[in-house]
Design an enzyme around this catalytic site. Structure first.
Site, mmCIF file in Angstrom:
data_model
loop_
_atom_site.group_PDB
_atom_site.id
_atom_site.type_symbol
_atom_site.label_atom_id
_atom_site.label_comp_id
_atom_site.label_asym_id
_atom_site.label_seq_id
_atom_site.Cartn_x
_atom_site.Cartn_y
_atom_site.Cartn_z
ATOM 1 N N CYS B 134 -0.738 31.899 5.180
ATOM 2 C CA CYS B 134 -0.503 31.631 5.536
ATOM 3 C C CYS B 134 0.706 31.577 6.914
ATOM 4 O O CYS B 134 0.742 32.583 7.869
ATOM 5 C CB CYS B 134 0.557 32.732 4.477
ATOM 6 N N CYS B 344 8.093 -13.049 -0.343
ATOM 7 C CA CYS B 344 9.409 -12.211 0.146
ATOM 8 C C CYS B 344 9.714 -11.816 1.826
ATOM 9 O O CYS B 344 10.624 -11.428 2.344
ATOM 10 C CB CYS B 344 9.305 -10.452 -0.353
ATOM 11 N N CYS B 347 5.656 -9.529 4.743
ATOM 12 C CA CYS B 347 4.561 -10.023 5.607
ATOM 13 C C CYS B 347 4.336 -10.443 7.314
ATOM 14 O O CYS B 347 4.432 -10.053 8.454
ATOM 15 C CB CYS B 347 2.957 -10.711 5.495
ATOM 16 N N CYS B 351 4.576 -8.602 11.134
ATOM 17 C CA CYS B 351 3.898 -9.011 11.829
ATOM 18 C C CYS B 351 4.432 -8.961 12.620
ATOM 19 O O CYS B 351 4.471 -9.170 14.177
ATOM 20 C CB CYS B 351 2.664 -10.296 11.330
#
Ligand SMILES: Cc1cc2nc3c(=O)[nH]c(=O)nc-3n(C[C@H](O)[C@H](O)[C@H](O)COP(=O)(O)OP(=O)(O)OC[C@H]3O[C@@H](n4cnc5c(N)ncnc54)[C@H](O)[C@@H]3O)c2cc1C
Ligand SMILES: Cc1cc2nc3c(=O)[nH]c(=O)nc-3n(C[C@H](O)[C@H](O)[C@H](O)COP(=O)(O)O)c2cc1C
Ligand code: SF4
Lengths: 432, 441
Positions: B134, B344, B347, B351
């Protein structure tokens, strides 16, 4: 008076904050986003959705108003299915498009209710512009000009602003309160003047404006509903669609709506009028169109919406007479067909459909008479004002125009975009 | 047909799914309910001298519509009297003799340790877990992670327990340490029968940016807590792997950290755990998730022909290597499935801005499908990870599989870059635009 907000529940109601959070979470934040490309005012949609998601609701409102001064009205009335939401990449994998319109309403509604001041209005630059018509085009142009320091006076024939967005758009898309609320929000923020109940009717009126102001913007929209020019059209229960809709919206009557209604036409206005009659309790509502179902100008979803409320479509029938004595008792039609690409009546196919109300939705007339009086402004053969697309300038350099009067009748968002372009055009012209 | 039964360091259980010590195991009532629904074992909420908790105890991280991807608490050990817990423990064992009931313990002195061990043995516990993990509240008093962070102290206390323990002893480790195998080895040295990991990670889950105080807020203040939930699973997996691979540990491991479905559990088992424990997911969804967990595990085992859990415990361990033993000749390149692409362009921008400028947009503005520039693609996986469409961007192998060359081999052959401007630099093979190109776009 009848309470339209109760009679016509909103088809795109305001989101609650949970809905807005989960819905905005779905946005992919596309690069070069197709929704933004599809928006006539190019709102940075992924940005405002991300701002909603990340807890910057006022920033989301700013993103919207930066591109579109009628961001709230557009959020509620735009045919998003064929604009931003229609372009959402999710639709390509059969996933429901982001509810962009409703998210936009969520952000702009907050901006209006919390009276956000997004724009600095500079000191007066000493020049002034007159705007004719306080519709979406005129209001949008006014905001853009105030942002550049012009004094702006808008002359409006009616006693309320917002043009057809108030008097024409179906009451289940936007409430009167909402339409008026946004213009009031803009007026307080931008400080343009609207002079109501003042029609610019003739050449004398125009000349006064021309001498007093440095430029004039024409945001006059279209005129009354077109006539069909058939016998019996003058009976009291045969009325134009825009007049009928204005009546239900601005002066809702206690009287029950007619039992059987025939709407003549195949455009969005016809669908609106028919839907509204059905929602008001008419037993039978028929949309009668001269041509085939496929050729209708109405968006598929507007026809679907009408059908869902119980409206029936009848195609390839043309009205030839409104029948009855002093009152309307029916419409006489003739069947039509296409021969060699031309629409032709089929002789001997006449028949009568009973009804007690006829609504003519075959288009609106152009406001040619006023324009014809202003020297040097050219119109095309259908009566549209011709302008330079990038500045909104007419062939008389002191006059600019935008909205339905230029595009022949499109959507609120187009009028808004064109009003803003003209505002920028006027500023460039006057600061040369 | 898969048999889910386990024998974990001598503790029998009908399946490897145990409730971890925490709020779901506060009482006999909850544990009976869980067993009734199909849980195989339960580690009782840590017993000791009962505490007093604050009100406002939890905080959470939500991520884009998903609630509680990370969870944080400032709760301490049990706040119920030991006698009540022991009585309930006895009752649970009466009704569920074949289920694993493990008593989690945390006390201070040798006397206390040896006393409480005997108490829980008398109550019928099947095993003991020593809470050395804990990271808040208890460590300030010299317990919990204060012990887990000191291998020598851990070893000493464990040996006190071993002196009197007649049932298996599990040492629960804290992740708040740089090398988890050190306390794991200490536990082994002291004679512990097993280890369990991870406990929560010391954390601040967020800050209320208007009130200038971290979460969870207690009046106007807050305190650091322990982090758990799905977000910590990768950290837990790595620590389990490190312990399982270490030659001086080699005792059974109970895997804990972010487990919420059968697949998470299988991952822990494949990396060397032989039972798993769940806390946050039950706090989120209730005991009912066990049905999906057992059904999924059975289906997984059947589909692989595994009859018992042992048959696949640690099966992924041999494949987790040192980086310098990976094949540098292995080459993959991204490939976009044009039929699936929804345009869309995420990617592209990922990149372009975040990797190697190896994806181009189409010259035709109406064609939104990007193109991979294979020459520049280093095969990093980024685009395939962010693509929102299932199986749209895949990584395709380009080398023929015949060549094998590792960094270790290259180093041995003096074939690695050694100077700042070395011609052997890996990045030499692809084109990097000049800085000024950035402003021309
Ligand atoms: C029935 C109907 C339903 C519609 N539904 C939708 C919808 O759902 N969504 C959507 O986006 N669009 C809809 N539209 C279209 C939309 O309302 C218009 O495209 C838009 O309002 C055009 O804006 P505007 O400013 O160009 O003209 P208008 O809105 O027509 O405004 C022109 C203003 O100028 C005033 N004016 C005109 N002449 C003068 C003069 N001489 N002197 C002073 N004032 C004058 C008028 O009173 C009016 O206020 C609908 C239209 C109709 C008719
Ligand atoms: C692919 C990758 C490479 C990284 N390389 C470095 C590095 O070279 N130097 C460094 O200090 N941290 C490096 N980091 C760690 C990050 O700087 C950062 O500390 C960590 O990713 C946590 O922040 P995040 O959750 O925002 O990613 C790298 C992280 C990633 C994802
Ligand atoms: S794998 Fe990496 S380098 Fe290759 S295209 Fe995808 S993001 Fe770029």
């Amino acid at each position: 008076m009848q309470d339209n907000e109760k009679r016509f529940p909103q088809i795109k109601p305001l989101m609650n904050s949970s809905e807005a959070y989960y819905e905005s979470s779905r946005c992919l934040f596309c690069y070069n986003a197709p929704c933004t490309i599809a928006c006539p005012t190019s709102i940075d949609i992924p940005l405002f959705i991300r701002q909603i998601n990340n807890g910057n609701l006022t920033g989301a409102g700013k993103t919207i108003y930066d591109s579109n001064y009628l961001g709230n009205t557009c959020a509620k009335v735009c045919p998003t299915e064929v604009l931003c939401e229609g372009a959402c990449v999710f639709t390509k994998v059969n996933i429901k498009a982001l509810a962009i319109g409703r998210l936009q309403n969520f952000a702009t509604n907050n901006a209006i209710l919390t009276k956000q001041k997004y724009f600095e209005i500079p000191n007066p630059n000493g020049k002034s512009v007159a705007i004719i018509g306080a519709g979406p085009a005129g209001i949008s142009c006014a905001c853009e000009l105030r942002k550049a320091g012009y004094q702006v006076d808008i002359f409006e024939a009616k006693s309320n602003p917002s043009g057809l967005a108030l008097h024409g758009v179906a009451p289940y898309k936007i409430t009167n309160r909402e339409a008026l609320m946004e213009v009031e929000y803009l007026r307080e923020q931008f400080g343009f003047n609207i002079i109501y109940n003042t029609r610019i009717a003739n050449i004398e009126d125009v000349q006064k404006l021309e001498t007093k102001y440095d430029a004039v913007f024409l945001g006059i929209g279209l005129g009354n509903s077109a006539e069909i020019k058939i016998n019996g059209e003058d009976k009291p229960e045969c009325i134009g669609a825009t007049e009928f809709i204005e009546q239900i919206k601005m002066n809702p009557s206690e009287e029950p709506i007619a039992r059987k209604v025939i709407v003549l036409g195949g455009g969005n206005t016809a669908m609106d009028a028919a839907s509204e009659c059905a929602r008001l309790g008419a037993e039978k509502v028929i949309v009668a169109y001269r041509r085939s179902e496929k050729e209708m100008k109405a968006y598929y979803f507007e026809y679907d919406l009408a059908k869902v409320t119980g409206v029936t479509g009848m195609f390839n029938i043309a009205p030839i007479e409104i029948v009855g004595g002093n009152n309307v008792e029916g419409v006489k039609f003739i069947r039509t067909e296409h021969v060699d690409g031309k629409l032709r009546n089929i002789q001997g196919s006449e028949f009568v459909l009973d009804c007690d109300l006829v609504i003519k939705a075959t288009g609106q007339m152009k406001q040619k008479s006023l324009i014809a009086n202003i020297s040097g402004i050219t119109m095309d053969e259908t009566g549209r004002i011709l302008v330079n697309e990038t500045s909104g300038q007419t062939s008389n350099p002191k006059y600019f125009a935008g909205g339905d009067a230029v595009n022949g009748g499109a959507e609120v968002v187009n009028a808004t975009a064109e009003g803003k372009i003209a505002g920028i055009g006027i500023h460039l012209f006057l600061s040369r | 047909m898969a048999n889910l039964k386990i024998n974990f360091a001598g503790i029998q259980a009908p399946n490897p799914f145990w409730l971890a010590s925490g709020p779901p195991t506060n009482s006999g009532y909850q544990i009976m309910k869980a067993f009734d629904q199909g849980w195989g074992g339960a580690v009782w909420k840590t017993l000791g001298v009962p505490v007093v908790n604050v009100s406002s105890r939890y905080g959470a991280i939500n991520h884009r519509g998903n609630r509680v991807v990370g969870f944080n608490n400032i709760e301490l050990i049990t706040d119920r009297r030991l006698c009540d817990n022991l009585r309930e423990m006895e009752e649970v064992k009466k009704y569920f003799p074949d289920h694993a009931v493990i008593a989690s313990l945390m006390v201070q002195t040798k006397k206390e340790w040896q006393q409480i061990v005997q108490d829980v043995q008398n109550a019928g516990a099947d095993g003991i877990e020593l809470n050395f993990g804990c990271p808040h509240g208890m460590c300030e008093r010299g317990m919990g992670s204060a012990v887990g962070q000191e291998p020598e102290v851990l070893e000493l206390i464990t040996s006190w327990v071993m002196e009197v323990a007649k049932i298996p002893v599990i040492v629960k480790l804290t992740p708040n340490i740089s090398d988890i195998t050190e306390p794991a080895q200490a536990a082994r040295r002291a004679g512990a029968n097993a280890i369990s990991l991870i406990n929560t990670i010391q954390s601040l889950v967020g800050v209320d940016i208007d009130k200038f105080v971290t979460y969870p807020i207690v009046e106007n203040h807050s305190s650091n807590g322990g982090y758990c939930g799905p977000a910590v699973k990768p950290i837990a997996l790595n620590m389990v792997k490190n312990c399982a691979q270490h030659p001086l540990v080699q005792i059974p491991i109970s895997g804990i950290g972010g487990i919420e479905n059968w697949r998470d559990a299988v991952e822990f088992l494949l990396l060397g755990a032989s039972s798993v424990q769940v806390c946050t997911a039950v706090m989120h969804y209730g005991f009912g998730i066990i049905r999906d967990m057992t059904a999924g595990l059975e289906q997984y085992m059947d589909s692989h022909g595994f009859e018992t859990i042992d048959q696949f415990v640690g099966k992924a361990l041999p494949n987790v290597k040192h980086w310098e033993d990976l094949n540098l000749k292995y080459s993959i390149k991204a490939s976009i499935n044009e039929e699936k692409c929804i345009g869309c362009q995420l990617c592209y921008i990922a990149c372009e801005d975040g990797a190697h400028q190896a994806i181009d947009l189409n010259d035709d503005k109406n064609n939104r499908i990007p193109k991979i520039n294979e020459e520049n693609c280093v095969g990093c996986n980024l685009c395939s990870l962010i693509c929102p469409v299932e199986d749209c961007i895949t990584m395709v192998r380009k080398d023929d599989g015949n060549e094998h060359l590792t960094w270790r081999q290259r180093t041995e052959a003096n074939d690695v870059p050694t100077t700042f401007d070395d011609a052997l630099a890996g990045g030499n093979s692809h084109t990097v635009p000049t800085p000024l190109e950035a402003l021309k776009r």
